[in-house]
Design a protein around this motif. Structure first.
Motif, PDB file in Angstrom:
ATOM      1  N   LEU A  81       0.567  -1.053  -0.009  1.00  0.00           N
ATOM      2  CA  LEU A  81      -0.045  -0.128   0.126  1.00  0.00           C
ATOM      3  C   LEU A  81       0.874   1.206  -0.072  1.00  0.00           C
ATOM      4  O   LEU A  81       0.411   2.344  -0.556  1.00  0.00           O
ATOM      5  N   TRP A  82       1.781   1.376   0.831  1.00  0.00           N
ATOM      6  CA  TRP A  82       2.665   2.366   0.910  1.00  0.00           C
ATOM      7  C   TRP A  82       3.631   2.756  -0.385  1.00  0.00           C
ATOM      8  O   TRP A  82       4.271   3.785  -0.272  1.00  0.00           O
ATOM      9  N   LEU A  83       3.468   1.924  -1.119  1.00  0.00           N
ATOM     10  CA  LEU A  83       4.423   2.075  -2.101  1.00  0.00           C
ATOM     11  C   LEU A  83       3.789   2.236  -3.705  1.00  0.00           C
ATOM     12  O   LEU A  83       4.453   2.927  -4.597  1.00  0.00           O
ATOM     13  N   TYR A  84       2.875   1.395  -3.917  1.00  0.00           N
ATOM     14  CA  TYR A  84       2.255   1.250  -5.284  1.00  0.00           C
ATOM     15  C   TYR A  84       1.781   2.853  -5.808  1.00  0.00           C
ATOM     16  O   TYR A  84       1.621   3.116  -7.008  1.00  0.00           O
ATOM     17  N   MET A  85       1.429   3.791  -4.841  1.00  0.00           N
ATOM     18  CA  MET A  85       0.937   5.132  -5.395  1.00  0.00           C
ATOM     19  C   MET A  85       1.957   6.225  -5.232  1.00  0.00           C
ATOM     20  O   MET A  85       1.714   7.210  -5.327  1.00  0.00           O
ATOM     21  N   LYS A  86       3.160   5.750  -5.026  1.00  0.00           N
ATOM     22  CA  LYS A  86       4.317   6.879  -4.812  1.00  0.00           C
ATOM     23  C   LYS A  86       4.754   6.894  -6.222  1.00  0.00           C
ATOM     24  O   LYS A  86       4.772   6.047  -7.136  1.00  0.00           O
ATOM     25  N   GLN A  87       5.133   8.110  -6.355  1.00  0.00           N
ATOM     26  CA  GLN A  87       5.574   8.590  -7.905  1.00  0.00           C
ATOM     27  C   GLN A  87       6.906   7.682  -8.269  1.00  0.00           C
ATOM     28  O   GLN A  87       6.763   7.331  -9.541  1.00  0.00           O
ATOM     29  N   SER A  88       7.802   7.166  -7.342  1.00  0.00           N
ATOM     30  CA  SER A  88       8.767   6.353  -7.643  1.00  0.00           C
ATOM     31  C   SER A  88       8.205   4.951  -8.201  1.00  0.00           C
ATOM     32  O   SER A  88       9.197   4.425  -8.967  1.00  0.00           O
ATOM     33  N   SER A  89       6.991   4.694  -8.108  1.00  0.00           N
ATOM     34  CA  SER A  89       6.712   3.288  -8.343  1.00  0.00           C
ATOM     35  C   SER A  89       5.756   3.401  -9.789  1.00  0.00           C
ATOM     36  O   SER A  89       5.592   2.367 -10.505  1.00  0.00           O
ATOM     37  N   PHE A  90       5.793   4.639 -10.310  1.00  0.00           N
ATOM     38  CA  PHE A  90       4.858   4.791 -11.579  1.00  0.00           C
ATOM     39  C   PHE A  90       5.807   4.510 -12.832  1.00  0.00           C
ATOM     40  O   PHE A  90       7.115   4.767 -12.646  1.00  0.00           O
ATOM     41  N   ILE A  91       5.389   3.921 -13.807  1.00  0.00           N
ATOM     42  CA  ILE A  91       5.932   3.702 -15.024  1.00  0.00           C
ATOM     43  C   ILE A  91       5.526   4.445 -15.894  1.00  0.00           C
ATOM     44  O   ILE A  91       4.461   4.153 -16.546  1.00  0.00           O
ATOM     45  N   LEU A  92       6.099   5.595 -16.558  1.00  0.00           N
ATOM     46  CA  LEU A  92       5.517   6.503 -17.396  1.00  0.00           C
ATOM     47  C   LEU A  92       6.033   5.708 -18.965  1.00  0.00           C
ATOM     48  O   LEU A  92       7.240   5.594 -19.337  1.00  0.00           O
ATOM     49  N   SER A  93       4.943   5.208 -19.454  1.00  0.00           N
ATOM     50  CA  SER A  93       4.890   4.302 -20.668  1.00  0.00           C
ATOM     51  C   SER A  93       5.116   5.339 -21.936  1.00  0.00           C
ATOM     52  O   SER A  93       5.912   5.008 -22.900  1.00  0.00           O
ATOM     53  N   MET A  94       4.401   6.624 -21.791  1.00  0.00           N
ATOM     54  CA  MET A  94       4.644   7.443 -23.060  1.00  0.00           C
ATOM     55  C   MET A  94       4.250   8.641 -22.881  1.00  0.00           C
ATOM     56  O   MET A  94       3.450   8.812 -21.839  1.00  0.00           O
ATOM     57  N   ILE A  95       4.551   9.775 -23.633  1.00  0.00           N
ATOM     58  CA  ILE A  95       4.063  10.897 -23.637  1.00  0.00           C
ATOM     59  C   ILE A  95       3.571  11.315 -24.964  1.00  0.00           C
ATOM     60  O   ILE A  95       4.207  11.137 -25.963  1.00  0.00           O
ATOM     61  N   ILE A  96       2.392  11.839 -24.849  1.00  0.00           N
ATOM     62  CA  ILE A  96       1.606  12.150 -26.356  1.00  0.00           C
ATOM     63  C   ILE A  96       1.670  13.593 -26.306  1.00  0.00           C
ATOM     64  O   ILE A  96       0.579  14.186 -25.818  1.00  0.00           O
ATOM     65  N   PRO A  97       2.417  14.474 -27.058  1.00  0.00           N
ATOM     66  CA  PRO A  97       2.344  15.862 -27.158  1.00  0.00           C
ATOM     67  C   PRO A  97       1.652  16.218 -28.516  1.00  0.00           C
ATOM     68  O   PRO A  97       1.387  15.156 -29.506  1.00  0.00           O
ATOM     69  N   GLY A  98       1.387  17.377 -28.633  1.00  0.00           N
ATOM     70  CA  GLY A  98       0.446  17.933 -29.730  1.00  0.00           C
ATOM     71  C   GLY A  98      -0.352  19.104 -29.655  1.00  0.00           C
ATOM     72  O   GLY A  98      -0.550  19.752 -28.712  1.00  0.00           O
ATOM     73  N   GLU A  99      -0.643  19.666 -30.742  1.00  0.00           N
ATOM     74  CA  GLU A  99      -1.408  20.893 -30.801  1.00  0.00           C
ATOM     75  C   GLU A  99      -2.898  20.628 -30.122  1.00  0.00           C
ATOM     76  O   GLU A  99      -3.173  21.598 -29.428  1.00  0.00           O
TER      77      GLU A  99
END
Length: 175
Positions: A81-99
């Motif tokens: 519980l104390w780890l799964y919602m910490k930013q360090s546990s997140f996996i940024l899989s993609m960033i979609i930029p655009g207009e």
């Protein structure tokens, strides 16, 4: 490859208190139903269950500029519980930029992630530094976390007028 992370990834199986209360996603009906439907996946404690979160934001904080950035993040729910919602546990899989936001074209952006998730479902050989051994890792996407407009883009569900409510469906009052 981290011994701390490797140990934490089986916490939901080895150390979680199963007292009938909802304290962790592993206590949820969705998790248990998934385990019943796929017992070979569930029988292996190192099988990873993910949540996918997606939303767009304006990086310049100026509403008059039409520019949007969408983040797609995976959250491993095997962790305590104390780890799964910490930013360090997140996996940024993609960033979609655009207009503007990706809209209905989001499926094109998500295709590589979907392919990787399919590979992880089938199983991928990896290394456990804690046990000093190779093993076959499996993973599944159990949940998505998003706002209502992203819900329309990710799943193609109409969020306007008729059928706008995913729970009410045909009984939605569109007036």
């Amino acid at each position: 490859m981290s011994s701390k992370t490797a140990e934490s990834m089986t916490w939901h199986h080895d150390q979680r208190t199963d007292d009938g209360l909802l304290r962790h996603p592993a206590d949820s009906l969705a998790w248990k139903s998934f385990d019943n439907k796929f017992p070979s996946f569930a029988s292996y404690p190192r099988s990873v269950r993910f949540g996918l979160a997606s939303d767009g934001f304006n990086p310049y904080k100026i509403m008059s500029i039409s520019y949007s950035t969408w983040l797609v993040v995976l959250v491993p729910y095997n962790l305590p519980l104390w780890l799964y919602m910490k930013q360090s546990s997140f996996i940024l899989s993609m960033i979609i930029p655009g207009e503007k936001g990706p809209g209905n074209d989001i499926d094109i952006y998500l295709q590589p992630l979907i392919e990787e998730l399919k590979q992880l479902w089938a199983r991928v050989e990896t290394y456990d530094v804690l046990r000093n051994e190779n093993f076959y890792l499996r993973a599944a996407l159990l949940w998505t976390i998003n706002d209502f407009s992203a819900y329309a883009n990710l799943f193609g569900w109409s969020t306007k007028e008729r059928y706008a409510c995913p729970c009410c469906a045909a009984q939605t009052c569109s007036k």
